[in-house]
Design an enzyme around this catalytic site. Structure first.
Site, PDB file in Angstrom:
ATOM      1  N   GLU A 137      32.519  72.704  44.106  1.00  0.00           N
ATOM      2  CA  GLU A 137      32.829  73.246  42.840  1.00  0.00           C
ATOM      3  C   GLU A 137      32.964  74.802  43.047  1.00  0.00           C
ATOM      4  O   GLU A 137      32.119  75.669  42.577  1.00  0.00           O
ATOM      5  CB  GLU A 137      32.140  73.038  41.692  1.00  0.00           C
ATOM      6  CG  GLU A 137      32.014  71.682  41.145  1.00  0.00           C
ATOM      7  CD  GLU A 137      31.020  71.410  39.946  1.00  0.00           C
ATOM      8  OE1 GLU A 137      31.584  70.512  39.199  1.00  0.00           O
ATOM      9  OE2 GLU A 137      30.233  72.289  39.737  1.00  0.00           O
ATOM     10  N   GLU A 140      33.005  63.834  40.553  1.00  0.00           N
ATOM     11  CA  GLU A 140      31.913  63.632  39.565  1.00  0.00           C
ATOM     12  C   GLU A 140      32.741  63.567  38.150  1.00  0.00           C
ATOM     13  O   GLU A 140      33.617  63.972  38.024  1.00  0.00           O
ATOM     14  CB  GLU A 140      31.359  65.238  39.593  1.00  0.00           C
ATOM     15  CG  GLU A 140      30.558  65.501  40.556  1.00  0.00           C
ATOM     16  CD  GLU A 140      29.701  67.089  40.487  1.00  0.00           C
ATOM     17  OE1 GLU A 140      29.481  67.197  39.183  1.00  0.00           O
ATOM     18  OE2 GLU A 140      29.440  67.669  41.605  1.00  0.00           O
TER      19      GLU A 140
END
Length: 489
Positions: A194, A386
């Site tokens: 991320e 995710e």
């Protein structure tokens, strides 16, 4: 004309995802050094579950206090769920569910305790050898993130993290060490977790102490630039050392809706989307997009670059785009619009969506929208690594954990994934976040549970650590066995 895809491909990688700093524990065993995540503390150990009591974005004063007086605080990520000693049991449970892949990360300071060593820590390398061998025993493909919100704290102390160019060569050394060691055990890699979260917490994403920089926004983009270069060098090295390796980048995908059809609101939604996709734009295309050049100029952001950097970016483009997806956002033309863009949570709520117990909007359709947008933009494989629901699970009197809310959440997202595949999107796999209960990244709570497997431990670290499959465990097992066709009633 291509034939319409009717469902998930036969080689679809079903599984679950974790991070070393949230599950491993054993923070000071086998030569591991302290990490940035080891400094995430409850400032008052007796203040209960208050999120406001948790230090997420550590500053220089807090860091020194935590280093000098560790016994005064609680550091939940230091104990995790003790995967370090339970990995065989946990991987066996993943295998029972039928996992095709298991996403995990390697702790950089477990391999290079300070990040400065010339030679790696053999005990740390051996631990991951054992983990990968255990995965292979069950036919589970490891999906390895090289840097997932942790790095040696020494690199923060010495260089203030990724605002220093010095970290590029240190990361490349680390990456080459991993590729050489695990070239016969790991095929799928992600360089940085991320990356766009540098815009939310510069310390968490890049090990940068914000009170030691003059301009936090500029520092965030400077750190991101150096991570871009480090990632590209790692990708190039990985392809040289492991010719059939698949190496991806990753963002937290934030699908942005305009609040109204007012043109200014629509423009703001576009700008928010550009901030979100800036990171894969660079890593897939190997160059900075023009819209960011204007953004930097208008916001007086000056990034230090070297002439060779742009050649490196071109040489180290990724094979796939990995992303997390939890929620959509609403944007609006308003004075604080720039500050909202790119942030994890928007203050503008969507009245059409339900919220989780942590007030995150639930929006499965936005996942389909994102999958289509990302694939249209890059036309390379995507990997949803995710997605999940944090909730306060309760052990019933019968000793079981009934979590129909989690089943409902994941089911609805799988349905939209299937629709996106029918739209023509090339999706490699799906790894639900926190396939086993773990320490929350953002709140450091154990009570914010995501897993299919319950771990008996509370927010203070008390408990037996017993693993108990939830109802969702058996449901997901059927989903995988049917390749996404059997989703229950």
């Amino acid at each position: 004309m291509r034939e319409l895809k009717k469902g998930f491909p036969e080689d679809f990688l079903w599984g679950g995802a974790t991070a070393a700093n949230q599950i491993e524990g054993a923070f000071d065993e086998d030569g591991k050094g302290l990490s940035t995540s080891d400094m995430a503390a409850y400032k008052d150990p007796y203040a209960g579950e208050s999120v406001n009591n948790f230090t997420f974005n550590v500053n220089s004063i807090e860091l020194e206090e935590y280093l000098n007086n560790p016994d005064k605080y609680l550091f939940p990520k230091r104990w995790g769920i003790d995967f370090f000693h339970h990995y065989k049991e946990d991987i066996a449970l993943f295998a029972e569910m039928g996992f095709k892949t298991f996403r995990l990360s390697i702790s950089w300071p477990r391999i290079f305790p300070t990040g400065l060593e010339e030679e790696p820590n053999e005990a740390g390398l051996a631990f991951y050898d054992n983990v990968f061998d255990e995965c292979r025993k069950y036919g589970i493909e490891p999906l390895v993130t090289m840097s997932h919100y942790e790095m040696p704290i020494t690199l923060t102390q010495k260089y203030n993290g990724w605002v220093s160019r010095e970290l590029i060569s240190l990361f490349e050394k680390y990456a080459r060490t991993l590729f050489n060691r695990y070239k016969n055990k790991v095929k799928y890699w992600i360089t940085f977790n991320e990356m766009n979260m540098n815009l939310n917490s510069l310390y968490t994403g890049a090990g940068v102490l914000e009170d030691k920089v003059d301009n936090v926004e500029e520092a965030a983009y400077q750190a991101s630039h150096y991570q871009f270069i480090a990632s590209a060098l790692a990708v190039k090295a990985g392809h040289e050392i492991i010719p059939d390796a698949k190496i991806g980048c990753m963002i937290n995908r934030i699908e942005s809706y305009a609040k109204t059809c007012k043109p200014e609101d629509q423009l703001q939604a576009l700008k928010a989307d550009q901030i979100n996709t800036f990171y894969p734009d660079v890593q897939v295309r190997g160059e900075y997009p023009n819209y960011m050049k204007r953004f930097f100029a208008e916001n007086n952001i000056n990034i230090e670059v070297e002439e060779r950097d742009f050649e490196i970016l071109k040489e180290g483009t990724v094979d796939f785009v990995a992303f997390s997806y939890y929620m959509s956002h609403v944007t609006e033309d308003r004075p604080d619009a720039k500050e909202i863009a790119g942030k994890l949570d928007s203050p503008i709520k969507n009245p059409y969506l339900e919220l989780t117990q942590w007030d995150w909007p639930i929006d499965p359709i936005a996942l389909r929208i994102s999958l289509n947008k990302l694939y249209d933009r890059y036309n390379i494989p995507l990997f949803l690594v995710e997605n999940g629901l944090g909730a306060k699970d309760v052990v019933s009197e019968d000793g079981k954990i009934h979590d129909p809310y989690r089943i409902d959440y994941i089911k609805k997202h799988i349905i939209e994934m299937k629709e996106a595949i029918k739209d023509g999107v090339e999706l490699m796999g799906y790894t639900t976040w926190g396939c086993i209960d773990l320490i929350s990244c953002g709140t450091s709570q154990m009570s914010k549970r995501y897993g299919f497997i319950y771990v008996d431990q509370d927010d203070k670290g008390n408990g037996s650590l017993k693993r108990i499959p939830k109802d969702s465990f058996y449901w997901y097992k059927e989903v995988i066995a049917s390749n996404g066709e059997n989703l229950g009633e």
